[in-house]
Design an enzyme around this catalytic site. Structure first.
Site, PDB file in Angstrom:
ATOM      1  CE  LYS A   1       3.881   0.702 -17.302  1.00  0.00           C
ATOM      2  NZ  LYS A   1       4.593   0.719 -16.294  1.00  0.00           N
TER       3      LYS A   1
ATOM      4  CB  VAL B   1       2.203   6.337  -4.326  1.00  0.00           C
ATOM      5  CG1 VAL B   1       2.958   7.404  -3.251  1.00  0.00           C
ATOM      6  CG2 VAL B   1       3.479   5.718  -5.173  1.00  0.00           C
TER       7      VAL B   1
ATOM      8  CG  LEU C   1      -1.846  -1.216   1.228  1.00  0.00           C
ATOM      9  CD1 LEU C   1      -2.783  -1.191   2.309  1.00  0.00           C
ATOM     10  CD2 LEU C   1      -2.946  -1.241  -0.121  1.00  0.00           C
TER      11      LEU C   1
ATOM     12  CD  GLU D   1       6.725   6.794 -19.927  1.00  0.00           C
ATOM     13  OE1 GLU D   1       5.784   6.033 -19.728  1.00  0.00           O
ATOM     14  OE2 GLU D   1       7.509   6.956 -18.863  1.00  0.00           O
TER      15      GLU D   1
ATOM     16  CB  SER E   1       0.964   2.953 -17.672  1.00  0.00           C
ATOM     17  OG  SER E   1       1.555   3.992 -18.167  1.00  0.00           O
ATOM     18  N   GLY E   2       0.323   4.914 -15.804  1.00  0.00           N
ATOM     19  CA  GLY E   2      -0.518   6.333 -15.040  1.00  0.00           C
ATOM     20  C   GLY E   2      -0.111   6.807 -14.011  1.00  0.00           C
TER      21      GLY E   2
ATOM     22  NE  ARG F   1      15.122   8.955 -20.539  1.00  0.00           N
ATOM     23  CZ  ARG F   1      13.705   8.584 -19.811  1.00  0.00           C
ATOM     24  NH1 ARG F   1      14.156   7.891 -18.684  1.00  0.00           N
ATOM     25  NH2 ARG F   1      12.656   8.947 -20.035  1.00  0.00           N
TER      26      ARG F   1
ATOM     27  CE  LYS G   1      10.998   4.158 -11.776  1.00  0.00           C
ATOM     28  NZ  LYS G   1       9.893   4.415 -10.496  1.00  0.00           N
TER      29      LYS G   1
ATOM     30  CE  LYS H   1      11.744  -0.235  -2.610  1.00  0.00           C
ATOM     31  NZ  LYS H   1      11.646   0.710  -3.606  1.00  0.00           N
ATOM     32  CB  ALA H   2       9.593  -4.458  -9.581  1.00  0.00           C
TER      33      ALA H   2
ATOM     34  CG  HIS I   1       3.473   2.085 -22.135  1.00  0.00           C
ATOM     35  ND1 HIS I   1       3.912   2.820 -21.211  1.00  0.00           N
ATOM     36  CD2 HIS I   1       2.265   2.894 -22.430  1.00  0.00           C
ATOM     37  CE1 HIS I   1       3.424   3.956 -20.781  1.00  0.00           C
ATOM     38  NE2 HIS I   1       2.081   4.085 -21.370  1.00  0.00           N
ATOM     39  CG  ASN I   2       7.282   2.091 -19.048  1.00  0.00           C
ATOM     40  OD1 ASN I   2       6.112   1.981 -19.301  1.00  0.00           O
ATOM     41  ND2 ASN I   2       7.909   1.915 -17.801  1.00  0.00           N
TER      42      ASN I   2
HETATM   43  P1  NDP Z   1       7.463   0.924  -4.149  1.00  0.00           P
HETATM   44  O1  NDP Z   1       7.917   0.409  -5.182  1.00  0.00           O
HETATM   45  O2  NDP Z   1       8.206   2.075  -3.445  1.00  0.00           O
HETATM   46  O3  NDP Z   1       7.425  -0.288  -2.932  1.00  0.00           O
HETATM   47  C1  NDP Z   1       6.984   0.033  -1.737  1.00  0.00           C
HETATM   48  C2  NDP Z   1       6.021  -1.094  -1.093  1.00  0.00           C
HETATM   49  O4  NDP Z   1       6.615  -2.353  -1.180  1.00  0.00           O
HETATM   50  C3  NDP Z   1       5.633  -0.835   0.242  1.00  0.00           C
HETATM   51  O5  NDP Z   1       4.244  -1.199   0.311  1.00  0.00           O
HETATM   52  C4  NDP Z   1       6.648  -1.794   1.015  1.00  0.00           C
HETATM   53  O6  NDP Z   1       5.965  -2.355   1.822  1.00  0.00           O
HETATM   54  C5  NDP Z   1       6.480  -3.101  -0.066  1.00  0.00           C
HETATM   55  N1  NDP Z   1       7.755  -3.943  -0.019  1.00  0.00           N
HETATM   56  C6  NDP Z   1       9.012  -3.769  -0.175  1.00  0.00           C
HETATM   57  N2  NDP Z   1       9.751  -4.810   0.168  1.00  0.00           N
HETATM   58  C7  NDP Z   1       9.010  -5.569   0.494  1.00  0.00           C
HETATM   59  C8  NDP Z   1       9.275  -7.058   0.957  1.00  0.00           C
HETATM   60  N3  NDP Z   1      10.308  -7.751   1.101  1.00  0.00           N
HETATM   61  N4  NDP Z   1       7.972  -7.691   1.476  1.00  0.00           N
HETATM   62  C9  NDP Z   1       6.876  -7.163   1.454  1.00  0.00           C
HETATM   63  N5  NDP Z   1       6.568  -5.689   0.849  1.00  0.00           N
HETATM   64  C10 NDP Z   1       7.429  -5.092   0.490  1.00  0.00           C
HETATM   65  O7  NDP Z   1       5.895   1.288  -4.463  1.00  0.00           O
HETATM   66  P2  NDP Z   1       5.268   2.125  -5.592  1.00  0.00           P
HETATM   67  O8  NDP Z   1       3.696   2.156  -5.049  1.00  0.00           O
HETATM   68  O9  NDP Z   1       5.954   3.309  -5.877  1.00  0.00           O
HETATM   69  O10 NDP Z   1       5.170   1.094  -6.611  1.00  0.00           O
HETATM   70  C11 NDP Z   1       4.609  -0.133  -6.766  1.00  0.00           C
HETATM   71  C12 NDP Z   1       5.082  -0.847  -7.847  1.00  0.00           C
HETATM   72  O11 NDP Z   1       4.291  -0.502  -8.739  1.00  0.00           O
HETATM   73  C13 NDP Z   1       6.451  -1.076  -8.223  1.00  0.00           C
HETATM   74  O12 NDP Z   1       6.703  -2.418  -8.895  1.00  0.00           O
HETATM   75  C14 NDP Z   1       6.593   0.088  -9.296  1.00  0.00           C
HETATM   76  O13 NDP Z   1       7.663  -0.419 -10.074  1.00  0.00           O
HETATM   77  C15 NDP Z   1       5.228  -0.052  -9.796  1.00  0.00           C
HETATM   78  N6  NDP Z   1       4.748   0.942 -10.612  1.00  0.00           N
HETATM   79  C16 NDP Z   1       5.017   2.397 -10.034  1.00  0.00           C
HETATM   80  C17 NDP Z   1       4.586   3.461 -10.783  1.00  0.00           C
HETATM   81  C18 NDP Z   1       4.827   4.780 -10.191  1.00  0.00           C
HETATM   82  O14 NDP Z   1       4.497   5.707 -10.639  1.00  0.00           O
HETATM   83  N7  NDP Z   1       5.274   4.780  -8.814  1.00  0.00           N
HETATM   84  C19 NDP Z   1       3.847   3.537 -11.883  1.00  0.00           C
HETATM   85  C20 NDP Z   1       3.609   2.030 -12.285  1.00  0.00           C
HETATM   86  C21 NDP Z   1       4.090   1.147 -11.897  1.00  0.00           C
HETATM   87  P3  NDP Z   1       6.579  -1.553   3.449  1.00  0.00           P
HETATM   88  O15 NDP Z   1       5.389  -0.326   3.605  1.00  0.00           O
HETATM   89  O16 NDP Z   1       6.201  -2.495   4.519  1.00  0.00           O
HETATM   90  O17 NDP Z   1       7.895  -1.027   3.244  1.00  0.00           O
END
Ligand code: NDP
Length: 478
Positions: free
Chosen positions: A182, A12, A10, A189, A128-129, A287, A260, A75-76, A185-186
């Site tokens: 996706k 952003v 949870l 972009e 995306s978005g 870049r 990234k 996090k991916a 797409h990037n």
């Molecule tokens: P982040 O990539 O910053 O990841 C943070 C979240 O991951 C937190 O909820 C964190 O939990 C959790 N987390 C990290 N490590 C672990 C673990 N080992 N076990 C369980 N939970 C873990 O969050 P975003 O919301 O920015 O992005 C989420 C995904 O969406 C990523 O894969 C990102 O690449 C993708 N994405 C992001 C976009 C963007 O604009 N930001 C756009 C499109 C896709 P905790 O709170 O406990 O630390």
């Protein structure tokens, strides 16, 4: 009452996706590794709909109706695997795990295989978005099994962006197809952003207009063929004044573009498949060049430009030339990206409908643009279109822009303004339409030093010249 869908992770993105589900009347289970994020979601937005918060993964899974649909938004990479490992023992046959993070598609293929073996559906889905899209309607690109889409599709479509009432979400294809699309797409972009940056640079250096004046130019471009989110935000960025110095913000931002990795993945895959995506590749390398600090310092200190003073007599005509060159280059970059999708679709048996991809990119995502309607129409006219620019609409558009495109690229070269994406797109255009290419000479060279053989224009078979002997030709059987 059980929840229809769950979101774990949870930050952003996950938070906003969960809110989007709740706002659309779905009961949504929410979970995060650290409970604080779950609590703050409920405290700040609990009144937006029906949330079912859980502190533990077990309670979270127990709060879902079957087949359980669990979206992972963490996090991916390693974290995604960690969450999958935690989920699997809690799930039952037929349940669906959706990875909506930015996974690399080979990881998605690997995860799908592993989960299929234990009777679970795994859906790698591009989203995306950014933050705002996740909340207000993203473009969603789900892969995985067609069966999983029957149960998942309507939920995802309900929260996706809509254009003319059509959801920006559709089933993409098996296993890694969603994340692959996706990724491309990037990559597109990256190309789009680089082309826009080159257009800005040409106008700035060519006419001496200020950033604010160029912002107005982009605003006017956004009324025409180029209408798109990226053109719109470009105008906003160029118009921004630095609150500290009063200068244009763009003049105080360090000129080193970061990344990234999705552009790099796109280019790596294109090299593997042998697809010339020169626009995306040049954008990715541009870049990298901007970030080559020691090299830039060494070059700035010593490399001459030998450029003449650029005398543009008619600034308005030049700006219009740049607009046309941008449109033509953009068509080439998209055409290349769609070629890559076609090649990957064939290679990995994904059967991706390219027109449908253009359709779901019309809204919600970063490359959303009016122009994508034209791409959808082109693939509707000819589903197996070999080359997007060869569709009559695009052929005409590029042909109309061609004189301007050549003037801009030639002018940039003579005046020392780097336009890697504009010029490589034009070179691609001339290469792909050429009657004969000097590749024939390359084949001759290869046969000379490595006896690699060549084929002839006038009869089938492979041939080799006895280069070190009497230089006679031998036919080589298959
Ligand atoms: P982040 O990539 O910053 O990841 C943070 C979240 O991951 C937190 O909820 C964190 O939990 C959790 N987390 C990290 N490590 C672990 C673990 N080992 N076990 C369980 N939970 C873990 O969050 P975003 O919301 O920015 O992005 C989420 C995904 O969406 C990523 O894969 C990102 O690449 C993708 N994405 C992001 C976009 C963007 O604009 N930001 C756009 C499109 C896709 P905790 O709170 O406990 O630390």
């Amino acid at each position: 009452e059980l929840a229809q869908i769950g979101v774990t992770g949870l930050a952003v993105m996950g938070r906003n996706l969960a809110r989007n589900f709740a706002r659309h009347g779905h009961r949504v289970a929410v979970h995060n590794r650290s409970y604080a994020k779950t609590e703050s979601l409920i405290a700040d937005h609990g009144d937006e709909g029906a949330f079912v918060p859980s502190a533990s993964m077990a309670d979270f899974v127990a709060s879902l109706e079957r087949p359980r649909r669990v979206i992972i938004m963490v996090k991916a990479g390693g974290p995604t695997d960690a969450v999958i490992d935690e989920l699997v023992p809690l799930l039952e046959e037929g349940d669906i795990i959706i990875d909506a993070g930015n996974a690399h598609f080979p990881d998605t293929i690997r995860r799908e295989n592993a989960l299929k073996a234990v009777g679970l559906h795994f859906v790698g889905s591009g989203v995306s978005g950014g933050e705002e899209g996740a909340l207000l309607g993203p473009s969603i690109m789900p892969g995985g099994s067609p069966t999983s889409y029957e149960s998942l599709g309507p939920l995802l479509e309900s929260i996706s962006a809509k254009v003319d009432g059509t959801p920006c979400c559709t089933y993409v294809g098996p296993d890694g197809a969603g994340h692959f699309v996706k990724m491309v797409h990037n990559g597109i972009e990256y190309a789009d952003m680089q082309l826009i940056a080159e257009a800005y640079d040409l106008i700035r250096q060519g006419t001496g207009k200020s950033a604010a004046e160029i912002a107005d130019i982009f605003r006017s471009w956004n009324e025409g063929d180029l209408e798109s989110f990226l053109i719109e935000i470009t105008a906003e960025v160029l118009a921004q004044v630095d609150p500290e110095t009063g200068q244009a913000l763009v003049d105080v931002i360090l000129d080193q573009a970061e990344q990234k990795g999705t552009g790099r993945w796109t280019v790596q895959n294109a090299l593997d498949l042998g697809v010339p995506i020169t626009g995306i590749a040049e954008a990715t390398f541009a870049r990298a060049l901007s970030g080559s600090v020691p090299q830039r310092e060494a070059a700035r200190a010593s490399l001459p430009g030998h450029v003449a003073e650029w005398s543009i007599r008619d600034a308005d005509a030049f700006v219009e030339d740049v607009r046309q060159a941008l449109y033509a280059s953009k068509i080439v970059a998209y055409s290349q990206g769609f070629d890559q999708i076609a090649a990957a679709s064939a290679e990995y048996d994904w059967n991706i409908d390219r027109g449908a991809m253009a359709r779901i990119w019309r809204g919600g995502c970063i490359i959303r643009a009016r122009f994508l309607n034209r791409i959808t129409e082109a693939y509707e006219r000819t589903p197996d279109l070999a080359l997007l620019i060869a569709d009559p609409y695009f052929t005409e558009a590029v042909s109309a822009a061609l004189p301007a495109w050549r003037r801009v690229v030639a002018g940039a070269a003579q005046n020392g303004i780097p336009t890697p994406a504009f010029s490589s797109s034009l070179a691609y255009y001339d290469g792909i339409r050429a009657e004969r290419l000097p590749a024939a000479l390359i084949q001759g060279q290869r046969d000379f030093f490595g006896a690699h053989t060549y084929r002839r224009v006038d009869r089938p078979g492979s041939f080799h010249i006895e280069w070190s002997g009497d230089r006679s030709e031998t036919a080589i059987d298959g």
